[in-house]
Design an enzyme around this catalytic site. Structure first.
Site, short mmCIF file in Angstrom:
data_model
loop_
_atom_site.label_atom_id
_atom_site.label_comp_id
_atom_site.label_asym_id
_atom_site.label_seq_id
_atom_site.Cartn_x
_atom_site.Cartn_y
_atom_site.Cartn_z
CG ASN A 78 -1.69 1.12 1.09
OD1 ASN A 78 -2.54 1.49 0.08
ND2 ASN A 78 -2.54 1.65 2.49
CB SER B 230 -3.92 0.49 -7.91
OG SER B 230 -3.60 1.34 -8.91
CE1 TYR C 78 -0.41 8.13 -6.35
CE2 TYR C 78 -2.45 8.48 -7.69
CZ TYR C 78 -1.79 7.97 -6.51
OH TYR C 78 -2.59 7.16 -5.69
CE LYS D 87 -0.19 4.45 -6.59
NZ LYS D 87 -0.16 3.31 -5.40
#
Length: 110
Positions: free
Chosen positions: A30, A84, A98, A102
């Site tokens: 995470n 995600s 980002y 992801k």
């Protein structure tokens, strides 16, 4: 506590968990961060993108790689849960690094 971007430390964390518990049944990954910046803005650096990918993607890669042999031996089937973001499919220009990191994570998980 471990720095997820520190590859040797994360590989060592997996080894320590195996040493202590003698097995590994699951990983929940995470880690994540983001940085604002548009590609066309010259203050958005390659190094900032690399740093974000190191955390959001590569930390997952090498942690899974290290844990995979033990997960494959798990009597419970061994599971990996990667957290995600909907940003992996979003169109937010200021979150390009980002979004891309992801999306890479999602592809890896598939």
């Amino acid at each position: 506590r471990y720095d997820s971007k520190d590859e040797p430390a994360m590989r060592n964390a997996v080894a320590k968990a195996l040493e202590r518990f003698n097995h590994l049944d699951a990983l929940i990954l995470n880690a994540g961060d983001f940085e604002l910046g548009r590609v066309g803005d010259r203050t958005t650096t390659t190094e900032a993108w690399r740093s974000l990918f190191d955390l959001n993607f590569f930390s997952v890669f090498y942690t899974v790689q290290e844990a995979l042999p033990a997960l494959l031996k798990s009597e419970l089937g061994g599971r990996v849960i990667c957290v995600s973001s909907s940003s992996a499919e979003a169109n937010t220009p200021a979150l390009g690094s980002y979004n891309a990191s992801k999306a890479a994570l999602n592809s890896f998980c598939r």
